[in-house]
Motif scaffolding. Structure first.
Motif, PDB file in Angstrom:
ATOM      1  N   GLN A  11       0.860  -1.186   0.000  1.00  0.00           N
ATOM      2  CA  GLN A  11       0.000   0.000   0.000  1.00  0.00           C
ATOM      3  C   GLN A  11       0.895   1.233   0.000  1.00  0.00           C
ATOM      4  OE1 GLN A  11      -3.796   0.135   0.983  1.00  0.00           O
ATOM      5  NE2 GLN A  11      -3.479   2.140   0.078  1.00  0.00           N
ATOM      6  N   VAL A  12       0.648   2.095  -0.982  1.00  0.00           N
ATOM      7  CA  VAL A  12       1.370   3.371  -1.049  1.00  0.00           C
ATOM      8  C   VAL A  12       0.357   4.470  -0.786  1.00  0.00           C
ATOM      9  CG1 VAL A  12       2.789   4.908  -2.444  1.00  0.00           C
ATOM     10  CG2 VAL A  12       2.981   2.427  -2.741  1.00  0.00           C
ATOM     11  N   THR A  13       0.696   5.406   0.097  1.00  0.00           N
ATOM     12  CA  THR A  13      -0.231   6.473   0.445  1.00  0.00           C
ATOM     13  C   THR A  13       0.515   7.772   0.666  1.00  0.00           C
ATOM     14  OG1 THR A  13      -2.092   7.035   1.893  1.00  0.00           O
ATOM     15  CG2 THR A  13      -0.151   6.094   2.944  1.00  0.00           C
ATOM     16  N   GLN A  14      -0.224   8.859   0.611  1.00  0.00           N
ATOM     17  CA  GLN A  14       0.357  10.162   0.889  1.00  0.00           C
ATOM     18  C   GLN A  14       0.245  10.457   2.379  1.00  0.00           C
ATOM     19  OE1 GLN A  14       1.834  12.317  -1.310  1.00  0.00           O
ATOM     20  NE2 GLN A  14       1.604  10.753  -2.903  1.00  0.00           N
ATOM     21  N   MET A  15       1.212  11.175   2.896  1.00  0.00           N
ATOM     22  CA  MET A  15       1.191  11.589   4.296  1.00  0.00           C
ATOM     23  C   MET A  15      -0.130  12.299   4.620  1.00  0.00           C
ATOM     24  SD  MET A  15       4.209  13.737   6.165  1.00  0.00           S
ATOM     25  CE  MET A  15       4.031  15.089   5.033  1.00  0.00           C
ATOM     26  N   GLN A  17      -3.043  10.814   4.837  1.00  0.00           N
ATOM     27  CA  GLN A  17      -4.183  10.015   4.386  1.00  0.00           C
ATOM     28  C   GLN A  17      -4.458   8.875   5.367  1.00  0.00           C
ATOM     29  OE1 GLN A  17      -6.148  10.677   1.471  1.00  0.00           O
ATOM     30  NE2 GLN A  17      -5.029  12.569   1.862  1.00  0.00           N
ATOM     31  N   GLU A  18      -5.685   8.391   5.300  1.00  0.00           N
ATOM     32  CA  GLU A  18      -6.082   7.241   6.111  1.00  0.00           C
ATOM     33  C   GLU A  18      -5.851   5.959   5.337  1.00  0.00           C
ATOM     34  OE1 GLU A  18     -10.053   7.123   8.259  1.00  0.00           O
ATOM     35  OE2 GLU A  18     -10.429   5.587   6.730  1.00  0.00           O
ATOM     36  N   VAL A  19      -5.389   4.917   6.021  1.00  0.00           N
ATOM     37  CA  VAL A  19      -5.256   3.606   5.391  1.00  0.00           C
ATOM     38  C   VAL A  19      -5.902   2.550   6.266  1.00  0.00           C
ATOM     39  CG1 VAL A  19      -3.143   4.145   4.112  1.00  0.00           C
ATOM     40  CG2 VAL A  19      -2.987   3.178   6.418  1.00  0.00           C
ATOM     41  N   ILE A  20      -6.402   1.523   5.615  1.00  0.00           N
ATOM     42  CA  ILE A  20      -6.951   0.365   6.319  1.00  0.00           C
ATOM     43  C   ILE A  20      -6.245  -0.877   5.807  1.00  0.00           C
ATOM     44  CG2 ILE A  20      -8.984  -1.041   6.780  1.00  0.00           C
ATOM     45  CD1 ILE A  20     -10.678   1.471   6.447  1.00  0.00           C
ATOM     46  N   LEU A  21      -5.634  -1.592   6.723  1.00  0.00           N
ATOM     47  CA  LEU A  21      -4.971  -2.844   6.386  1.00  0.00           C
ATOM     48  C   LEU A  21      -5.876  -3.986   6.839  1.00  0.00           C
ATOM     49  CD1 LEU A  21      -1.353  -1.958   7.600  1.00  0.00           C
ATOM     50  CD2 LEU A  21      -2.520  -1.324   5.474  1.00  0.00           C
ATOM     51  N   SER A  81      -4.283   9.164  10.114  1.00  0.00           N
ATOM     52  CA  SER A  81      -3.543  10.207   9.405  1.00  0.00           C
ATOM     53  C   SER A  81      -2.084   9.761   9.355  1.00  0.00           C
ATOM     54  CB  SER A  81      -3.684  11.541  10.137  1.00  0.00           C
ATOM     55  OG  SER A  81      -2.931  12.554   9.491  1.00  0.00           O
ATOM     56  N   THR A  82      -1.705   9.168   8.236  1.00  0.00           N
ATOM     57  CA  THR A  82      -0.387   8.522   8.170  1.00  0.00           C
ATOM     58  C   THR A  82       0.755   9.529   8.205  1.00  0.00           C
ATOM     59  OG1 THR A  82      -0.676   8.453   5.766  1.00  0.00           O
ATOM     60  CG2 THR A  82      -1.137   6.434   6.988  1.00  0.00           C
ATOM     61  N   LYS A  83       1.849   9.084   8.813  1.00  0.00           N
ATOM     62  CA  LYS A  83       3.075   9.873   8.888  1.00  0.00           C
ATOM     63  C   LYS A  83       4.171   9.111   8.151  1.00  0.00           C
ATOM     64  CE  LYS A  83       1.689  11.050  13.577  1.00  0.00           C
ATOM     65  NZ  LYS A  83       1.977  10.823  15.001  1.00  0.00           N
ATOM     66  N   LEU A  84       5.229   9.818   7.804  1.00  0.00           N
ATOM     67  CA  LEU A  84       6.348   9.171   7.117  1.00  0.00           C
ATOM     68  C   LEU A  84       6.880   7.993   7.917  1.00  0.00           C
ATOM     69  CD1 LEU A  84       8.349  12.286   5.844  1.00  0.00           C
ATOM     70  CD2 LEU A  84       6.823  10.813   4.520  1.00  0.00           C
ATOM     71  N   GLU A  85       6.924   8.172   9.241  1.00  0.00           N
ATOM     72  CA  GLU A  85       7.494   7.132  10.110  1.00  0.00           C
ATOM     73  C   GLU A  85       6.585   5.917  10.287  1.00  0.00           C
ATOM     74  OE1 GLU A  85       7.126  10.385  10.832  1.00  0.00           O
ATOM     75  OE2 GLU A  85       6.463  10.686  12.910  1.00  0.00           O
ATOM     76  N   VAL A 112       4.630   5.397   3.045  1.00  0.00           N
ATOM     77  CA  VAL A 112       4.015   6.721   3.186  1.00  0.00           C
ATOM     78  C   VAL A 112       4.944   7.744   2.534  1.00  0.00           C
ATOM     79  CG1 VAL A 112       3.089   8.442   4.770  1.00  0.00           C
ATOM     80  CG2 VAL A 112       2.928   6.000   5.341  1.00  0.00           C
ATOM     81  N   LEU A 113       4.385   8.464   1.545  1.00  0.00           N
ATOM     82  CA  LEU A 113       5.199   9.447   0.794  1.00  0.00           C
ATOM     83  C   LEU A 113       4.942  10.875   1.273  1.00  0.00           C
ATOM     84  CD1 LEU A 113       4.696   7.939  -2.766  1.00  0.00           C
ATOM     85  CD2 LEU A 113       6.602   7.552  -1.184  1.00  0.00           C
TER      86      LEU A 113
END
Lengths: 113, 111
Positions: A11-15, A17-21, A81-85, A112-113
């Motif tokens: 999964q690739v996402t922008q900083m 953004q929300e993600v669901i695994l 809210s994804t972070k780079l880390e 996370v980009l």
């Protein structure tokens, strides 16, 4: 042989953004877990889940994280809210009993980009 | 402070050259010690669980042993397909069921 499955594999996402695994644990297992592994580092515990509630969480599992068992087969990890880390491999695991062997899925690589 | 320390971090073996991997642990009470194998980009694959000092488990070329302070994973006459990272994890006896992992022993077996 029964196994834990996870989607997506990557999964690739922008900083921000929300993600669901998503995870499908082994069918007769009652205990579910999420771990993560940052590249080159050790596997770290995030959360354990039993009987539709969190039984334990680590200091990593802050308010940005949540888990849910939306139906009888899926187990999800949401990052609000994804972070780079947050970039890491995320592993789902399940076990039959509270102290039984935990079986791991193949992982979702989150970038996370 | 790390609960689990694994050594050596990396090991290169000739095919057939037996060796041992070490896992030292520090817990208030041990419920179980687990060995997993991890291939690159994959999830940990369960190998063994050990519960009490003196216990031994074997599977093909692998043998795991446990003392009160450490565990060893012995690899006898390894083959190239034994190349992997071997992870050690502990579960404490009091309350929680989380696994605390070490950083792993990366093993490369050269044909």
């Amino acid at each position: 042989e029964p196994e834990v499955t996870q989607t997506p594999s990557h999964q690739v996402t922008q900083m921000g953004q929300e993600v669901i695994l998503r995870c499908v644990p082994i069918s007769n297992h009652l205990y579910f877990y999420w771990y993560r592994q940052i590249l080159g580092q050790k596997v770290e515990f995030l959360v354990s889940f039993y009987n539709n509630e969190i039984s334990e969480k680590s200091e990593i599992f802050d308010d940005q994280f949540s888990v849910e068992r939306p139906d009888g087969s899926n187990f999800t990890l949401k990052i609000r809210s994804t972070k780079l880390e947050d970039s890491a491999m995320y592993f789902c695991a399940s076990s039959n009993g509270v102290h039984d062997t935990q079986y791991f899925g193949p992982g979702t690589r989150l970038t996370v980009l | 402070e790390d609960q689990v320390t694994q050594s050596p971090e990396a090991l290169r073996l000739q095919e057939g050259e037996s060796s041992s991997l070490n896992c030292s642990y520090t817990v208030s009470g041990l419920r179980g010690l687990f060995w997993y194998r991890q291939d690159p980009g994959k999830g940990p694959e369960f190998l063994f669980t050990l519960y009490s000092a003196g216990e031994e488990k074997e599977k093909e070329r692998l043998k795991a042993t446990l003392t009160k302070k450490e565990s060893f994973l012995h690899i006898t006459a390894p083959k190239p397909e034994d190349s992997a990272t071997y992870l050690c994890a502990v579960q404490e006896i009091y309350g929680n069921n989380r696994l605390a992992f070490g950083k792993g022993n990366q093993v490369v077996v050269i044909p």
